[in-house]
Design a protein around this motif. Sequence first.
Motif, PDB file in Angstrom:
ATOM      1  N   VAL A  97       0.853  -1.181   0.000  1.00 25.79           N
ATOM      2  CA  VAL A  97       0.000   0.000   0.000  1.00 25.79           C
ATOM      3  C   VAL A  97       0.888   1.229   0.000  1.00 25.79           C
ATOM      4  O   VAL A  97       1.730   1.387   0.867  1.00 25.79           O
ATOM      5  N   ALA A  98       0.704   2.071  -0.995  1.00 26.23           N
ATOM      6  CA  ALA A  98       1.507   3.294  -1.124  1.00 26.23           C
ATOM      7  C   ALA A  98       0.720   4.477  -0.580  1.00 26.23           C
ATOM      8  O   ALA A  98      -0.275   4.882  -1.167  1.00 26.23           O
ATOM      9  N   PRO A  99       1.152   5.059   0.549  1.00 25.71           N
ATOM     10  CA  PRO A  99       0.382   6.148   1.151  1.00 25.71           C
ATOM     11  C   PRO A  99       0.393   7.435   0.343  1.00 25.71           C
ATOM     12  O   PRO A  99      -0.484   8.266   0.503  1.00 25.71           O
ATOM     13  N   THR A 100       1.358   7.620  -0.549  1.00 24.79           N
ATOM     14  CA  THR A 100       1.446   8.872  -1.309  1.00 24.79           C
ATOM     15  C   THR A 100       0.871   8.746  -2.714  1.00 24.79           C
ATOM     16  O   THR A 100       1.145   9.580  -3.561  1.00 24.79           O
ATOM     17  N   ALA A 101       0.104   7.711  -2.974  1.00 27.90           N
ATOM     18  CA  ALA A 101      -0.444   7.494  -4.321  1.00 27.90           C
ATOM     19  C   ALA A 101      -1.505   8.550  -4.643  1.00 27.90           C
ATOM     20  O   ALA A 101      -2.116   9.142  -3.757  1.00 27.90           O
ATOM     21  N   GLU A 102      -1.708   8.750  -5.942  1.00 30.20           N
ATOM     22  CA  GLU A 102      -2.743   9.680  -6.384  1.00 30.20           C
ATOM     23  C   GLU A 102      -4.063   8.923  -6.505  1.00 30.20           C
ATOM     24  O   GLU A 102      -4.139   7.912  -7.175  1.00 30.20           O
ATOM     25  N   TYR A 103      -5.100   9.452  -5.883  1.00 30.77           N
ATOM     26  CA  TYR A 103      -6.405   8.808  -5.884  1.00 30.77           C
ATOM     27  C   TYR A 103      -7.242   9.418  -7.001  1.00 30.77           C
ATOM     28  O   TYR A 103      -7.694  10.556  -6.915  1.00 30.77           O
ATOM     29  N   ALA A 104      -7.424   8.648  -8.077  1.00 29.79           N
ATOM     30  CA  ALA A 104      -8.066   9.164  -9.280  1.00 29.79           C
ATOM     31  C   ALA A 104      -9.559   8.879  -9.339  1.00 29.79           C
ATOM     32  O   ALA A 104     -10.264   9.495 -10.127  1.00 29.79           O
ATOM     33  N   TYR A 105     -10.055   7.945  -8.527  1.00 29.45           N
ATOM     34  CA  TYR A 105     -11.453   7.528  -8.610  1.00 29.45           C
ATOM     35  C   TYR A 105     -12.113   7.613  -7.246  1.00 29.45           C
ATOM     36  O   TYR A 105     -11.457   7.660  -6.216  1.00 29.45           O
ATOM     37  N   LYS A 106     -13.429   7.600  -7.272  1.00 29.78           N
ATOM     38  CA  LYS A 106     -14.229   7.493  -6.043  1.00 29.78           C
ATOM     39  C   LYS A 106     -15.130   6.280  -6.205  1.00 29.78           C
ATOM     40  O   LYS A 106     -15.590   5.977  -7.296  1.00 29.78           O
ATOM     41  N   ALA A 107     -15.362   5.591  -5.084  1.00 30.34           N
ATOM     42  CA  ALA A 107     -16.206   4.398  -5.113  1.00 30.34           C
ATOM     43  C   ALA A 107     -17.095   4.373  -3.885  1.00 30.34           C
ATOM     44  O   ALA A 107     -16.740   4.889  -2.823  1.00 30.34           O
ATOM     45  N   ARG A 108     -18.253   3.758  -4.050  1.00 31.77           N
ATOM     46  CA  ARG A 108     -19.205   3.567  -2.952  1.00 31.77           C
ATOM     47  C   ARG A 108     -19.225   2.093  -2.597  1.00 31.77           C
ATOM     48  O   ARG A 108     -19.235   1.231  -3.475  1.00 31.77           O
ATOM     49  N   ALA A 109     -19.230   1.802  -1.307  1.00 33.40           N
ATOM     50  CA  ALA A 109     -19.274   0.424  -0.839  1.00 33.40           C
ATOM     51  C   ALA A 109     -20.677  -0.134  -1.026  1.00 33.40           C
ATOM     52  O   ALA A 109     -21.656   0.431  -0.531  1.00 33.40           O
ATOM     53  N   LEU A 110     -20.784  -1.229  -1.767  1.00 26.54           N
ATOM     54  CA  LEU A 110     -22.069  -1.882  -1.985  1.00 26.54           C
ATOM     55  C   LEU A 110     -22.482  -2.711  -0.775  1.00 26.54           C
ATOM     56  O   LEU A 110     -23.667  -2.918  -0.523  1.00 26.54           O
ATOM     57  N   TYR A 111     -21.496  -3.215  -0.036  1.00 29.45           N
ATOM     58  CA  TYR A 111     -21.712  -4.066   1.131  1.00 29.45           C
ATOM     59  C   TYR A 111     -20.702  -3.671   2.198  1.00 29.45           C
ATOM     60  O   TYR A 111     -19.673  -3.061   1.904  1.00 29.45           O
ATOM     61  N   SER A 112     -20.962  -4.051   3.414  1.00 25.56           N
ATOM     62  CA  SER A 112     -19.984  -3.874   4.491  1.00 25.56           C
ATOM     63  C   SER A 112     -18.910  -4.937   4.353  1.00 25.56           C
ATOM     64  O   SER A 112     -19.168  -6.038   3.868  1.00 25.56           O
ATOM     65  N   TYR A 113     -17.692  -4.589   4.785  1.00 22.90           N
ATOM     66  CA  TYR A 113     -16.587  -5.544   4.705  1.00 22.90           C
ATOM     67  C   TYR A 113     -15.756  -5.435   5.973  1.00 22.90           C
ATOM     68  O   TYR A 113     -15.387  -4.335   6.387  1.00 22.90           O
ATOM     69  N   GLU A 114     -15.484  -6.571   6.587  1.00 20.87           N
ATOM     70  CA  GLU A 114     -14.632  -6.641   7.766  1.00 20.87           C
ATOM     71  C   GLU A 114     -13.274  -7.182   7.338  1.00 20.87           C
ATOM     72  O   GLU A 114     -13.176  -8.284   6.809  1.00 20.87           O
ATOM     73  N   ALA A 115     -12.223  -6.392   7.563  1.00 21.39           N
ATOM     74  CA  ALA A 115     -10.876  -6.771   7.132  1.00 21.39           C
ATOM     75  C   ALA A 115     -10.389  -8.000   7.883  1.00 21.39           C
ATOM     76  O   ALA A 115     -10.747  -8.221   9.044  1.00 21.39           O
ATOM     77  N   ASN A 116      -9.582  -8.799   7.205  1.00 16.69           N
ATOM     78  CA  ASN A 116      -8.946  -9.960   7.811  1.00 16.69           C
ATOM     79  C   ASN A 116      -7.931  -9.457   8.836  1.00 16.69           C
ATOM     80  O   ASN A 116      -7.026  -8.700   8.487  1.00 16.69           O
ATOM     81  N   PRO A 117      -8.036  -9.871  10.111  1.00 13.87           N
ATOM     82  CA  PRO A 117      -7.112  -9.360  11.131  1.00 13.87           C
ATOM     83  C   PRO A 117      -5.656  -9.774  10.892  1.00 13.87           C
ATOM     84  O   PRO A 117      -4.744  -9.137  11.399  1.00 13.87           O
ATOM     85  N   GLU A 118      -5.420 -10.821  10.104  1.00 17.46           N
ATOM     86  CA  GLU A 118      -4.058 -11.267   9.825  1.00 17.46           C
ATOM     87  C   GLU A 118      -3.385 -10.453   8.727  1.00 17.46           C
ATOM     88  O   GLU A 118      -2.176 -10.524   8.558  1.00 17.46           O
ATOM     89  N   ASP A 119      -4.158  -9.687   7.966  1.00 19.28           N
ATOM     90  CA  ASP A 119      -3.602  -8.866   6.891  1.00 19.28           C
ATOM     91  C   ASP A 119      -3.765  -7.401   7.261  1.00 19.28           C
ATOM     92  O   ASP A 119      -4.866  -6.851   7.210  1.00 19.28           O
ATOM     93  N   ARG A 120      -2.668  -6.767   7.636  1.00 21.41           N
ATOM     94  CA  ARG A 120      -2.742  -5.376   8.089  1.00 21.41           C
ATOM     95  C   ARG A 120      -3.003  -4.394   6.953  1.00 21.41           C
ATOM     96  O   ARG A 120      -3.281  -3.230   7.182  1.00 21.41           O
ATOM     97  N   ASN A 121      -2.924  -4.859   5.688  1.00 19.11           N
ATOM     98  CA  ASN A 121      -3.179  -3.987   4.544  1.00 19.11           C
ATOM     99  C   ASN A 121      -4.663  -3.855   4.224  1.00 19.11           C
ATOM    100  O   ASN A 121      -5.053  -2.910   3.542  1.00 19.11           O
ATOM    101  N   GLU A 122      -5.490  -4.796   4.674  1.00 19.51           N
ATOM    102  CA  GLU A 122      -6.915  -4.748   4.341  1.00 19.51           C
ATOM    103  C   GLU A 122      -7.611  -3.629   5.098  1.00 19.51           C
ATOM    104  O   GLU A 122      -7.214  -3.249   6.196  1.00 19.51           O
TER     105      GLU A 122
END
Length: 161
Positions: A97-122
């Motif tokens: 995950v690159a914190p300084t990336a340029e964000y070109a798009y916007k998106a709406r979450a269709l569903y809720s998502y709970e990140a996997n606790p073993e993956d700190r990038n999610e």
Amino acid sequence: MAFLAGSLTLTFLRIDQTINVAISKFSAAGAGLIFQSFVLIFWVFYFGAEEDSLVKRSINGFTIPRTPAAQGGASNGVAHGVVTPQQQHQQLNSVVVAPTAEYAYKARALYSYEANPEDRNELSFAKGEIMDIVDNKGKWWQARKQDGSIGIAPSNYLQLI
């Protein structure tokens, strides 16, 4: 395998036709076809072998295994060059995950998502939440929530707006 076998047969026939001609450019083409036949034979052995066979293990033994130290990360107490299958699977599926990336798009979450606790990038998010997206290619998109948290999100949970 059938295509490989057919192309190998045709290559052998073409070698016989080109190598016995007195013109030097045909002899050169014949030499190239001999090299191509070696590549095709290698492919027959590799793609025709079972996943855990001696042939496949021998050929795959020439590859360089990925280690945490080779990727610039900490070795986590693992000896250099020794990687368990679970660690190798995690390394291959990790996304930087690159914190300084340029964000070109916007998106709406269709569903809720709970990140996997073993993956700190999610990134966890709620249905209807609006996020900024870096790139909309692939199964996981790098996203930034309105609170500034950054991570990856499954693309099938998001809709570009």
